[in-house]
Design a protein around this motif. Structure first.
Motif, PDB file in Angstrom:
ATOM      1  N   PHE A  60       1.876   3.448  12.089  1.00 56.11           N
ATOM      2  CA  PHE A  60       0.834   4.518  11.995  1.00 56.11           C
ATOM      3  C   PHE A  60       1.540   5.714  12.122  1.00 56.11           C
ATOM      4  O   PHE A  60       2.378   5.983  12.996  1.00 56.11           O
ATOM      5  N   SER A  61       1.148   6.938  11.168  1.00 57.12           N
ATOM      6  CA  SER A  61       1.357   8.266  11.517  1.00 57.12           C
ATOM      7  C   SER A  61       0.588   8.881  12.474  1.00 57.12           C
ATOM      8  O   SER A  61      -0.663   8.351  12.789  1.00 57.12           O
ATOM      9  N   GLY A  62       0.903  10.096  12.935  1.00 57.40           N
ATOM     10  CA  GLY A  62       0.250  10.790  14.019  1.00 57.40           C
ATOM     11  C   GLY A  62      -1.284  11.124  13.254  1.00 57.40           C
ATOM     12  O   GLY A  62      -2.289  11.067  13.979  1.00 57.40           O
ATOM     13  N   ALA A  63      -1.241  11.461  12.197  1.00 53.40           N
ATOM     14  CA  ALA A  63      -2.691  11.769  11.550  1.00 53.40           C
ATOM     15  C   ALA A  63      -3.494  10.467  11.438  1.00 53.40           C
ATOM     16  O   ALA A  63      -4.642  10.860  11.156  1.00 53.40           O
ATOM     17  N   VAL A  79       1.080  -1.033  -0.054  1.00 54.63           N
ATOM     18  CA  VAL A  79      -0.074  -0.108  -0.001  1.00 54.63           C
ATOM     19  C   VAL A  79       0.975   1.462   0.211  1.00 54.63           C
ATOM     20  O   VAL A  79       2.005   0.977   0.248  1.00 54.63           O
ATOM     21  N   ARG A  80       0.155   2.527  -0.123  1.00 56.28           N
ATOM     22  CA  ARG A  80       1.023   3.695  -0.324  1.00 56.28           C
ATOM     23  C   ARG A  80       0.727   4.455   1.023  1.00 56.28           C
ATOM     24  O   ARG A  80      -0.375   4.752   1.335  1.00 56.28           O
ATOM     25  N   LYS A  81       1.841   4.986   1.711  1.00 52.35           N
ATOM     26  CA  LYS A  81       1.691   5.587   3.001  1.00 52.35           C
ATOM     27  C   LYS A  81       2.463   6.886   2.533  1.00 52.35           C
ATOM     28  O   LYS A  81       3.479   6.957   2.409  1.00 52.35           O
ATOM     29  N   LEU A  82       1.678   7.766   3.348  1.00 52.04           N
ATOM     30  CA  LEU A  82       2.042   9.402   3.193  1.00 52.04           C
ATOM     31  C   LEU A  82       2.963   9.613   4.604  1.00 52.04           C
ATOM     32  O   LEU A  82       2.394   9.482   5.544  1.00 52.04           O
ATOM     33  N   THR A  83       4.200  10.284   4.298  1.00 51.00           N
ATOM     34  CA  THR A  83       4.848  10.734   5.544  1.00 51.00           C
ATOM     35  C   THR A  83       5.736  11.877   5.095  1.00 51.00           C
ATOM     36  O   THR A  83       6.354  11.925   3.992  1.00 51.00           O
ATOM     37  N   ASN A  84       6.051  12.614   6.133  1.00 50.14           N
ATOM     38  CA  ASN A  84       7.286  13.803   6.034  1.00 50.14           C
ATOM     39  C   ASN A  84       8.511  12.561   6.095  1.00 50.14           C
ATOM     40  O   ASN A  84       8.914  12.353   7.140  1.00 50.14           O
ATOM     41  N   ASN A  85       9.035  12.624   4.839  1.00 50.93           N
ATOM     42  CA  ASN A  85      10.311  11.723   4.669  1.00 50.93           C
ATOM     43  C   ASN A  85      11.539  12.868   4.349  1.00 50.93           C
ATOM     44  O   ASN A  85      12.639  12.249   3.839  1.00 50.93           O
ATOM     45  N   ILE A 128       2.063  17.984   9.109  1.00 52.60           N
ATOM     46  CA  ILE A 128       1.598  16.799  10.138  1.00 52.60           C
ATOM     47  C   ILE A 128       0.189  16.573   9.706  1.00 52.60           C
ATOM     48  O   ILE A 128      -0.291  15.594  10.485  1.00 52.60           O
ATOM     49  N   TYR A 129      -0.480  17.264   9.072  1.00 56.47           N
ATOM     50  CA  TYR A 129      -2.124  17.087   8.718  1.00 56.47           C
ATOM     51  C   TYR A 129      -1.971  16.204   7.494  1.00 56.47           C
ATOM     52  O   TYR A 129      -3.272  15.905   7.228  1.00 56.47           O
ATOM     53  N   ARG A 130      -1.009  15.861   6.951  1.00 57.10           N
ATOM     54  CA  ARG A 130      -1.111  15.276   5.369  1.00 57.10           C
ATOM     55  C   ARG A 130      -0.736  14.000   5.413  1.00 57.10           C
ATOM     56  O   ARG A 130      -0.322  13.516   4.485  1.00 57.10           O
ATOM     57  N   GLU A 131      -0.524  13.403   6.705  1.00 57.75           N
ATOM     58  CA  GLU A 131       0.163  12.103   6.536  1.00 57.75           C
ATOM     59  C   GLU A 131      -0.887  11.035   6.647  1.00 57.75           C
ATOM     60  O   GLU A 131      -0.586  10.027   7.429  1.00 57.75           O
ATOM     61  N   GLY A 132      -1.986  11.252   6.121  1.00 56.34           N
ATOM     62  CA  GLY A 132      -2.941  10.165   5.929  1.00 56.34           C
ATOM     63  C   GLY A 132      -4.239  10.706   6.971  1.00 56.34           C
ATOM     64  O   GLY A 132      -4.197  11.861   7.279  1.00 56.34           O
ATOM     65  N   THR A 133      -5.159   9.960   6.936  1.00 56.59           N
ATOM     66  CA  THR A 133      -6.248  10.246   7.888  1.00 56.59           C
ATOM     67  C   THR A 133      -6.779   9.178   8.905  1.00 56.59           C
ATOM     68  O   THR A 133      -6.160   8.165   8.712  1.00 56.59           O
ATOM     69  N   GLN A 134      -7.468   9.457   9.924  1.00 56.65           N
ATOM     70  CA  GLN A 134      -7.618   8.764  11.153  1.00 56.65           C
ATOM     71  C   GLN A 134      -8.422   7.317  10.716  1.00 56.65           C
ATOM     72  O   GLN A 134      -9.360   7.344   9.907  1.00 56.65           O
ATOM     73  N   TYR A 135      -8.020   6.457  11.173  1.00 60.70           N
ATOM     74  CA  TYR A 135      -8.350   5.026  10.891  1.00 60.70           C
ATOM     75  C   TYR A 135      -9.736   4.811  11.504  1.00 60.70           C
ATOM     76  O   TYR A 135     -10.210   5.568  12.654  1.00 60.70           O
ATOM     77  N   SER A 176       5.866   8.849  12.297  1.00 58.18           N
ATOM     78  CA  SER A 176       5.869  10.574  11.987  1.00 58.18           C
ATOM     79  C   SER A 176       7.209  10.780  12.813  1.00 58.18           C
ATOM     80  O   SER A 176       7.565  10.482  13.863  1.00 58.18           O
ATOM     81  N   ALA A 177       8.046  11.686  12.175  1.00 54.73           N
ATOM     82  CA  ALA A 177       9.063  12.385  12.715  1.00 54.73           C
ATOM     83  C   ALA A 177       8.528  13.413  13.866  1.00 54.73           C
ATOM     84  O   ALA A 177       7.463  14.021  13.754  1.00 54.73           O
ATOM     85  N   SER A 178       9.518  13.546  14.719  1.00 53.64           N
ATOM     86  CA  SER A 178       9.268  14.699  15.762  1.00 53.64           C
ATOM     87  C   SER A 178       9.214  15.931  15.000  1.00 53.64           C
ATOM     88  O   SER A 178      10.097  16.282  14.010  1.00 53.64           O
ATOM     89  N   VAL A 179       8.542  17.148  15.468  1.00 53.25           N
ATOM     90  CA  VAL A 179       8.437  18.368  14.837  1.00 53.25           C
ATOM     91  C   VAL A 179       9.287  19.376  15.876  1.00 53.25           C
ATOM     92  O   VAL A 179       9.367  20.412  15.375  1.00 53.25           O
ATOM     93  N   ASN A 180       9.780  18.762  16.835  1.00 58.06           N
ATOM     94  CA  ASN A 180      10.723  19.633  17.468  1.00 58.06           C
ATOM     95  C   ASN A 180      12.209  19.610  17.333  1.00 58.06           C
ATOM     96  O   ASN A 180      12.996  20.556  17.487  1.00 58.06           O
ATOM     97  N   ASP A 181      12.858  18.641  16.785  1.00 56.04           N
ATOM     98  CA  ASP A 181      14.163  18.503  16.370  1.00 56.04           C
ATOM     99  C   ASP A 181      14.347  17.407  15.207  1.00 56.04           C
ATOM    100  O   ASP A 181      13.569  16.617  14.840  1.00 56.04           O
ATOM    101  N   SER A 182      15.718  17.217  15.081  1.00 54.77           N
ATOM    102  CA  SER A 182      16.107  16.287  13.903  1.00 54.77           C
ATOM    103  C   SER A 182      16.413  14.904  14.734  1.00 54.77           C
ATOM    104  O   SER A 182      17.040  14.290  13.827  1.00 54.77           O
ATOM    105  N   ILE A 183      16.416  14.724  15.806  1.00 49.63           N
ATOM    106  CA  ILE A 183      16.787  13.364  16.489  1.00 49.63           C
ATOM    107  C   ILE A 183      15.670  12.466  16.798  1.00 49.63           C
ATOM    108  O   ILE A 183      16.295  11.142  17.023  1.00 49.63           O
ATOM    109  N   ALA A 184      14.530  12.691  16.520  1.00 47.43           N
ATOM    110  CA  ALA A 184      13.447  11.746  17.118  1.00 47.43           C
ATOM    111  C   ALA A 184      12.377  11.746  16.329  1.00 47.43           C
ATOM    112  O   ALA A 184      11.990  12.128  15.200  1.00 47.43           O
TER     113      ALA A 184
END
Length: 330
Positions: free
Chosen positions: A240-243, A214-220, A260-267, A294-302
Motif C-alpha cells: 500500500f501507498s501512504g495515500a 492491477v494498476r498502482k500509482l506511485t512516485n517512481n 504524496i496525494y496522488r498515489e491512490g485513495t484510501q481503501y 511510498s518513498a520517503s519525502v525527506n531523503d533518497s535512501i528510505a
C-alpha cells in the motif's frame, strides 16, 4: 534501529453436451418413433414410452442435459459461477474457499451493490473477517478484505471486485540491496520478488492463477525530488501507498511534494478507522513494522513503513529488513 531522517527506523466449469438445434431434431424423430410404437404396442408399453417422451421434452425445453445448465449464447456468467456465488452466500464468509472468494469478487465487479454477494462481502470487510491459505513453505498466511471495487484492472476492463491484505505471515525483506529509493517502487528489488520472484513463489499455484493484475500509482522517481511524477505499474502482489492508508497525507513539512496525494485513495476498510495521518491508529496496530511502497519525502535512501503502534509516517533505510504484507485483488 532505523537510519536517520524523519523518524527513520475451485469449482468445475460445466458445458451443455448438446446443441439446441440437435436436440430439436432428435425430439422430432422421437415423436415419429413413438407414433409407430403406439400403433403396434400394447397400452402398457405405450404409456411407459410416453413418460420417457415427456422427460425428453422437458430436457429440450429447459435447455439442460443431465441437470447441468447450458451455457449462455455469446458468453456471460455460467451456471457454475452462479451456483458458486449462491453457495458462498449460504455459508459464513470466513469459510469461503479461494474459488468462492474469486467468484464473489467477479460477481461484485460485474454488478456492484446489485450483486447478491455484495452485502456479505462488505459485512466480512467491516468485521475484519480473516481467511487463510497455506504457502509453499508450509506456513499459514492470514488475510482479510480491505477494498471493494477499488483497484483498476490492468487490462482496462473495469475494477477488481475485492482487494485483500495480508494480516499475518513471517515474510521479511529489504526494499533494495543498497540505501536508495531512486526508481521508487517500480524499480525496487522487493517489487520484483513480489511479482515473479521468491515472495510470489511462496503463493500456491491455485492462488497464482486467480490473482488479477492491477494498476498502482506511485512516485517512481525519488522521495526527495519535489518535481517527482506519479507513474503507473502493473502488479499482482503489491504494497500500500501512504495515500491508500490515510484519508489525507501529512503535509506540515511536505508542501513541496504534491505527489504524496496522488498515489491512490484510501481503501474502504480504513475509512473512519485510520484517521491520524502522522500519529498512531489503533486499527493499524500489530506486532509488525510493515513496508509501504511510498518513498520517503525527506531523503533518497528510505521508504515509508507503518510502525507497530499504527503510525503511518515512519521511514526505514531501503536496505533494512522489514515485514512484508502483500496485498492483491481477485
Amino acid at each position: 534501529m532505523h537510519a536517520a531522517a524523519n523518524n527513520l527506523r475451485g469449482g468445475v466449469s460445466h458445458e451443455s453436451t448438446r446443441l439446441r438445434g440437435q436436440s430439436i431434431i432428435e425430439y422430432v424423430l422421437i415423436i415419429a418413433i413413438i407414433g409407430l410404437v403406439i400403433v403396434f404396442a400394447g397400452p402398457g408399453v405405450a404409456g411407459a414410452i410416453r413418460n420417457q417422451f415427456n422427460l425428453v421434452g422437458n430436457t429440450v425445453n429447459s435447455g439442460t442435459v443431465g441437470g447441468v445448465e447450458g451455457g449462455a449464447s455469446g458468453g456471460g456468467s455460467t451456471g457454475a459461477d452462479s451456483a458458486t456465488v449462491q453457495a458462498a452466500i449460504a455459508k459464513d464468509a470466513k469459510d469461503w474457499t479461494l474459488d468462492e472468494q474469486k467468484v464473489v469478487a467477479e460477481d461484485i465487479a460485474a454488478k456492484g451493490e446489485a450483486s447478491p454477494a455484495y452485502a456479505k462481502a462488505k459485512a466480512a470487510m467491516d468485521a475484519g473477517t480473516k481467511f487463510s491459505m497455506k504457502l509453499t513453505d508450509g506456513q499459514m498466511l492470514e488475510y482479510k478484505i480491505i477494498g471493494i471495487n477499488h483497484d483498476d484492472l490492468a487490462d482496462g476492463s473495469g475494477k477488481a471486485g475485492l482487494t485483500f491484505l495480508t494480516t499475518s505471515a513471517n515474510i521479511k525483506s529489504r526494499m533494495n540491496p543498497t540505501n536508495t529509493n531512486v526508481g521508487g517502487w517500480e524499480k525496487s528489488e522487493l517489487r520484483q520478488k513480489m511479482n515473479g520472484g521468491e515472495i510470489w513463489n511462496l503463493m500456491p499455484s491455485e492462488f497464482q492463477s486467480m490473482v488479477k493484475s492491477v494498476r498502482k500509482l506511485t512516485n517512481n522517481v525519488s522521495g526527495d525530488d519535489e518535481n517527482a511524477k506519479v507513474t503507473v505499474t502493473t502488479d499482482k502482489l503489491f504494497l500500500f501507498s501512504g495515500a491508500e492508508i490515510v484519508e489525507s497525507p501529512y503535509i506540515s513539512s511536505f508542501l513541496n511534494f504534491p505527489w504524496i496525494y496522488r498515489e491512490g485513495t484510501q481503501y474502504e476498510a480504513f475509512k473512519g478507522k485510520v484517521t491520524n495521518n502522522h500519529s498512531r491508529n489503533d486499527y493499524l496496530k500489530s506486532s509488525k513494522e510493515w513496508w509501504q511502497r511510498s518513498a520517503s519525502v525527506n531523503d533518497s535512501i528510505a521508504f515509508r513503513f507503518i510502525s507497530t503502534d499504527g503510525e503511518p509516517t515512519w521511514d526505514s533505510s531501503a536496505s533494512q529488513s522489514q515485514d512484508v504484507c502483500p496485498a492483491w485483488c481477485f
